[in-house]
Design an enzyme around this catalytic site. Sequence first.
Site, PDB file in Angstrom:
ATOM      1  N   GLY A 197     -19.003  35.563  -5.448  1.00 39.84           N
ATOM      2  CA  GLY A 197     -17.815  35.652  -4.594  1.00 39.84           C
ATOM      3  C   GLY A 197     -16.572  36.012  -5.388  1.00 39.84           C
ATOM      4  N   GLY A 199     -13.537  36.279  -4.267  1.00 35.24           N
ATOM      5  CA  GLY A 199     -12.380  35.957  -3.428  1.00 35.24           C
ATOM      6  C   GLY A 199     -11.326  35.279  -4.281  1.00 35.24           C
ATOM      7  N   ILE A 201     -10.801  32.075  -5.060  1.00 37.94           N
ATOM      8  CA  ILE A 201     -11.307  31.108  -6.038  1.00 37.94           C
ATOM      9  C   ILE A 201     -12.026  31.838  -7.169  1.00 37.94           C
ATOM     10  N   ALA A 285     -18.551  30.554  -4.957  1.00 43.99           N
ATOM     11  CA  ALA A 285     -17.222  30.533  -4.317  1.00 43.99           C
ATOM     12  C   ALA A 285     -17.222  31.559  -3.194  1.00 43.99           C
ATOM     13  N   GLY A 287     -16.390  30.958   0.096  1.00 44.43           N
ATOM     14  CA  GLY A 287     -15.627  30.519   1.257  1.00 44.43           C
ATOM     15  C   GLY A 287     -15.757  29.027   1.503  1.00 44.43           C
ATOM     16  N   ARG A 288     -15.018  28.545   2.493  1.00 40.38           N
ATOM     17  CA  ARG A 288     -15.045  27.117   2.826  1.00 40.38           C
ATOM     18  C   ARG A 288     -15.348  26.944   4.303  1.00 40.38           C
ATOM     19  N   ALA A 336      -2.594  25.645   1.975  1.00 41.95           N
ATOM     20  CA  ALA A 336      -1.938  24.345   2.055  1.00 41.95           C
ATOM     21  C   ALA A 336      -0.625  24.429   2.826  1.00 41.95           C
ATOM     22  N   HIS A 460      21.161  40.408 -12.437  1.00 39.08           N
ATOM     23  CA  HIS A 460      20.604  41.251 -13.512  1.00 39.08           C
ATOM     24  C   HIS A 460      20.657  40.479 -14.830  1.00 39.08           C
TER      25      HIS A 460
HETATM   26  P1  FAD Z   1      -7.795  19.016   2.949  1.00 35.00           P
HETATM   27  O1  FAD Z   1      -6.831  19.258   1.868  1.00 35.00           O
HETATM   28  O2  FAD Z   1      -9.215  19.367   2.716  1.00 35.00           O
HETATM   29  O3  FAD Z   1      -7.654  17.485   3.310  1.00 35.00           O
HETATM   30  C1  FAD Z   1      -8.496  16.841   4.225  1.00 35.00           C
HETATM   31  C2  FAD Z   1      -8.587  15.381   3.839  1.00 35.00           C
HETATM   32  O4  FAD Z   1      -9.246  14.691   4.891  1.00 35.00           O
HETATM   33  C3  FAD Z   1      -9.411  15.108   2.582  1.00 35.00           C
HETATM   34  O5  FAD Z   1      -8.762  14.178   1.777  1.00 35.00           O
HETATM   35  C4  FAD Z   1     -10.716  14.534   3.123  1.00 35.00           C
HETATM   36  O6  FAD Z   1     -11.336  13.650   2.221  1.00 35.00           O
HETATM   37  C5  FAD Z   1     -10.194  13.795   4.340  1.00 35.00           C
HETATM   38  N1  FAD Z   1     -11.190  13.503   5.375  1.00 35.00           N
HETATM   39  C6  FAD Z   1     -12.154  14.314   5.875  1.00 35.00           C
HETATM   40  N2  FAD Z   1     -12.824  13.691   6.876  1.00 35.00           N
HETATM   41  C7  FAD Z   1     -12.264  12.457   6.988  1.00 35.00           C
HETATM   42  C8  FAD Z   1     -12.485  11.351   7.841  1.00 35.00           C
HETATM   43  N3  FAD Z   1     -13.396  11.398   8.831  1.00 35.00           N
HETATM   44  N4  FAD Z   1     -11.746  10.240   7.659  1.00 35.00           N
HETATM   45  C9  FAD Z   1     -10.771  10.184   6.693  1.00 35.00           C
HETATM   46  N5  FAD Z   1     -10.511  11.196   5.878  1.00 35.00           N
HETATM   47  C10 FAD Z   1     -11.234  12.331   6.038  1.00 35.00           C
HETATM   48  N6  FAD Z   1      -4.127  26.698  -0.910  1.00 35.00           N
HETATM   49  C11 FAD Z   1      -2.892  27.148  -1.191  1.00 35.00           C
HETATM   50  O7  FAD Z   1      -2.065  27.275  -0.284  1.00 35.00           O
HETATM   51  N7  FAD Z   1      -2.528  27.466  -2.476  1.00 35.00           N
HETATM   52  C12 FAD Z   1      -3.385  27.342  -3.500  1.00 35.00           C
HETATM   53  O8  FAD Z   1      -3.029  27.633  -4.643  1.00 35.00           O
HETATM   54  C13 FAD Z   1      -4.694  26.877  -3.238  1.00 35.00           C
HETATM   55  N8  FAD Z   1      -5.588  26.724  -4.239  1.00 35.00           N
HETATM   56  C14 FAD Z   1      -6.835  26.230  -3.962  1.00 35.00           C
HETATM   57  C15 FAD Z   1      -7.742  26.118  -5.008  1.00 35.00           C
HETATM   58  C16 FAD Z   1      -9.023  25.635  -4.772  1.00 35.00           C
HETATM   59  C17 FAD Z   1      -9.986  25.500  -5.915  1.00 35.00           C
HETATM   60  C18 FAD Z   1      -9.375  25.243  -3.450  1.00 35.00           C
HETATM   61  C19 FAD Z   1     -10.732  24.685  -3.173  1.00 35.00           C
HETATM   62  C20 FAD Z   1      -8.480  25.372  -2.397  1.00 35.00           C
HETATM   63  C21 FAD Z   1      -7.208  25.876  -2.647  1.00 35.00           C
HETATM   64  N9  FAD Z   1      -6.273  26.057  -1.622  1.00 35.00           N
HETATM   65  C22 FAD Z   1      -5.026  26.550  -1.899  1.00 35.00           C
HETATM   66  C23 FAD Z   1      -6.590  25.714  -0.228  1.00 35.00           C
HETATM   67  C24 FAD Z   1      -5.977  24.349   0.138  1.00 35.00           C
HETATM   68  O9  FAD Z   1      -6.480  23.377  -0.751  1.00 35.00           O
HETATM   69  C25 FAD Z   1      -6.312  23.983   1.565  1.00 35.00           C
HETATM   70  O10 FAD Z   1      -5.914  25.029   2.435  1.00 35.00           O
HETATM   71  C26 FAD Z   1      -5.600  22.712   1.988  1.00 35.00           C
HETATM   72  O11 FAD Z   1      -5.958  21.644   1.150  1.00 35.00           O
HETATM   73  C27 FAD Z   1      -5.936  22.365   3.432  1.00 35.00           C
HETATM   74  O12 FAD Z   1      -5.328  21.172   3.795  1.00 35.00           O
HETATM   75  P2  FAD Z   1      -5.989  20.218   4.908  1.00 35.00           P
HETATM   76  O13 FAD Z   1      -5.097  19.026   4.997  1.00 35.00           O
HETATM   77  O14 FAD Z   1      -6.280  20.975   6.121  1.00 35.00           O
HETATM   78  O15 FAD Z   1      -7.390  19.785   4.290  1.00 35.00           O
HETATM   79  P1  NAD Z   2     -12.709  33.665  -0.009  1.00 35.23           P
HETATM   80  O1  NAD Z   2     -12.960  33.862   1.434  1.00 35.23           O
HETATM   81  O2  NAD Z   2     -11.353  33.955  -0.551  1.00 35.23           O
HETATM   82  O3  NAD Z   2     -13.712  34.560  -0.868  1.00 35.23           O
HETATM   83  C1  NAD Z   2     -15.086  34.471  -0.754  1.00 35.23           C
HETATM   84  C2  NAD Z   2     -15.680  35.776  -1.252  1.00 35.23           C
HETATM   85  O4  NAD Z   2     -17.070  35.606  -1.363  1.00 35.23           O
HETATM   86  C3  NAD Z   2     -15.436  36.945  -0.311  1.00 35.23           C
HETATM   87  O5  NAD Z   2     -14.950  38.044  -1.041  1.00 35.23           O
HETATM   88  C4  NAD Z   2     -16.812  37.213   0.276  1.00 35.23           C
HETATM   89  O6  NAD Z   2     -17.030  38.568   0.601  1.00 35.23           O
HETATM   90  C5  NAD Z   2     -17.711  36.766  -0.845  1.00 35.23           C
HETATM   91  N1  NAD Z   2     -19.060  36.374  -0.436  1.00 35.23           N
HETATM   92  C6  NAD Z   2     -19.420  35.653   0.649  1.00 35.23           C
HETATM   93  N2  NAD Z   2     -20.755  35.456   0.640  1.00 35.23           N
HETATM   94  C7  NAD Z   2     -21.242  36.049  -0.487  1.00 35.23           C
HETATM   95  C8  NAD Z   2     -22.534  36.182  -1.062  1.00 35.23           C
HETATM   96  N3  NAD Z   2     -23.596  35.650  -0.488  1.00 35.23           N
HETATM   97  N4  NAD Z   2     -22.667  36.852  -2.216  1.00 35.23           N
HETATM   98  C9  NAD Z   2     -21.574  37.397  -2.817  1.00 35.23           C
HETATM   99  N5  NAD Z   2     -20.319  37.305  -2.316  1.00 35.23           N
HETATM  100  C10 NAD Z   2     -20.154  36.634  -1.168  1.00 35.23           C
HETATM  101  O7  NAD Z   2     -13.161  32.163  -0.312  1.00 35.23           O
HETATM  102  P2  NAD Z   2     -12.999  31.287  -1.619  1.00 35.23           P
HETATM  103  O8  NAD Z   2     -12.611  32.117  -2.773  1.00 35.23           O
HETATM  104  O9  NAD Z   2     -14.228  30.468  -1.683  1.00 35.23           O
HETATM  105  O10 NAD Z   2     -11.781  30.362  -1.233  1.00 35.23           O
HETATM  106  C11 NAD Z   2     -11.867  29.501  -0.080  1.00 35.23           C
HETATM  107  C12 NAD Z   2     -10.536  29.322   0.557  1.00 35.23           C
HETATM  108  O11 NAD Z   2      -9.663  28.592  -0.297  1.00 35.23           O
HETATM  109  C13 NAD Z   2      -9.870  30.641   0.873  1.00 35.23           C
HETATM  110  O12 NAD Z   2      -9.712  30.722   2.262  1.00 35.23           O
HETATM  111  C14 NAD Z   2      -8.541  30.598   0.214  1.00 35.23           C
HETATM  112  O13 NAD Z   2      -7.502  30.914   1.098  1.00 35.23           O
HETATM  113  C15 NAD Z   2      -8.377  29.170  -0.253  1.00 35.23           C
HETATM  114  N6  NAD Z   2      -7.818  29.243  -1.626  1.00 35.23           N
HETATM  115  C16 NAD Z   2      -6.534  29.675  -1.750  1.00 35.23           C
HETATM  116  C17 NAD Z   2      -5.991  29.822  -3.005  1.00 35.23           C
HETATM  117  C18 NAD Z   2      -4.589  30.317  -3.128  1.00 35.23           C
HETATM  118  O14 NAD Z   2      -3.866  30.293  -2.134  1.00 35.23           O
HETATM  119  N7  NAD Z   2      -4.154  30.751  -4.301  1.00 35.23           N
HETATM  120  C19 NAD Z   2      -6.754  29.546  -4.133  1.00 35.23           C
HETATM  121  C20 NAD Z   2      -8.065  29.137  -3.971  1.00 35.23           C
HETATM  122  C21 NAD Z   2      -8.585  28.991  -2.694  1.00 35.23           C
END
Ligand code: FAD
Ligand code: NAD
Length: 486
Positions: A197, A199, A201, A285, A287-288, A336, A460
Amino acid sequence: MSDTPSPASDKSFDVIVIGGGPGGYPAAIRAAQLGMKALCIDGWLNRDNSPSFGGTCLNAGCIPSKALLESSELFHKAGHEFAVHGIGVSTPTMDIAKMQERKMAVSKANSGGVKLLFQANKVTGLFGFGKLLGNGQVLYTAHDGKTETYTGKHIIIATGSAPVELKKIAPFDGDKVVDSWGALDFAAVPGRLGIIGAGVIGVELGSVWSRLGAKTAILEALPGFLPMVDAAIAKEALRQFTKQGLDIRLGAKVTAVAKGDKDVTVTYEQGGESKTETFDKLIVAVGRRPYTDNLGCDVAGVTLDERGFVKIDKGYKTSAAGIYAVGDVTGGAMLAHKAIEEGVVLVEQLHGEKSEVNYNAIPSVIYTSPEIAWVGLSEEQAKAAGHEVKVGSSPFAANGRARAIESIAGQVKFVSDAKTDRVLGVHMIGPYVSELCAEAVLALEFAATTQDIQLTMHGHPTLSETFHEAALAVDGHAIHSANKKR
Ligand code: FAD
Ligand code: NAD
């Protein structure tokens, strides 16, 4: 508040938020600010079984990834860029344990901050699991198994998302085949790193470990790179990342993953050929997925769509009366800041205010080097939406500050409506464009025209002058770069 708060004595709340990530905790705080009695239940457990608020973002997403991106970038600079400034250092070394310790401290400081904010705003925050029981009731199960039932006038689902697992091909094992959380926690730099992936991540974590010395290959199923990014910017990104040593293989369909004692062999098809490659670690990586496991949606009458996202209307209402949902669990951009805005806006609406999220002005940032950031429509999207567009771009190579900081790669590109002059989108790749993008978001939010930006003075020497120059370039007025008329 202790690490395991005792269940609240009063059982009835105006707002119960399930999930304490960016969608959940700001909603609870805003509700309390508006005079509502708010409870936030969060089930996050760290690797050491300690609970903490902040969800994926603070504990295993945005914040720890940015901490590692910073450490690895500094390491890279020390080894490759200091010399040009005349700074002599012996070959830099990296103490991975120390780097990981700092990352943890950064995350903990942020998640601890949420706890303090709850106290300051009189939000009841509980660590444990929340389950919908219907009729406005939520079953709370603490991490020690104790249960309590709470009643909420309004219940907000903010349970977020979890990594998609390729269960049949490459199930996670927490060691050789890991998700993004596992990849944030590597205790040593893998010699050969594979990532499925390309994407957000894939490129962010690929950059981290590649800068630290991992020979990194990213296998992407789609033929195009970063299809959500403006094509000109994505093309530049691919060129830069490839130059840095990231081996990005497009149109690569993984068909099998075989785990050995010490490594993992990936078989994939690319251009009609079957290929294999062996790695020490493999990050998946791809997707989620929305996280609603054991939430009781069925019991409470909360409908999910075919992909498992909680179905909501424009007011964040689910199919069940009194139950709402925000953030990753509802689909759309999994970001986020989008989750934060939704939670806050929803609570303000519940309080009777006219509050809404502008879904046309959500910034996106990829924290690679150079960084990528954009807001609004790409040139391709604008044309597809029927706009007659005019575009202008300016390279950082024409910016004095960019030269002074040795970061001239990249450009800013404006996409504007040719008839109304309104800015439709801004797309950037370059130094600190994560920060520059805020000005573009403001431009869209205020419905600015390109001329509004052209008439705005920029300090600037700043990187923001490239933003200004790109706006000037739209009408052929750029002073410091060539005006490519189209
Ligand atoms: P979450 O942050 O997933 O929070 C949900 C919470 O609910 C968790 O603590 C979970 O444990 C809890 N929960 C779940 N079910 C229950 C339940 N039944 N009872 C009680 N608690 C529960 N986004 C950005 O904008 N910028 C970035 O740079 C960025 N970097 C990222 C990097 C990585 C590696 C990853 C994986 C994601 C990244 N994201 C980034 C995406 C961002 O983390 C998410 O979009 C954001 O956290 C979503 O917020 P949320 O509150 O919807 O969910
Ligand atoms: P993503 O959707 O950004 O990328 C996933 C990639 O994997 C895509 O390019 C897709 O075509 C590819 N893919 C899917 N299935 C595949 C397969 N079987 N083999 C090869 N490639 C495949 O998802 P992600 O990178 O996992 O990130 C998850 C979410 O977390 C994203 O929605 C992103 O917005 C969020 N996130 C955001 C940030 C940020 O804002 N800087 C950082 C990290 C994550």
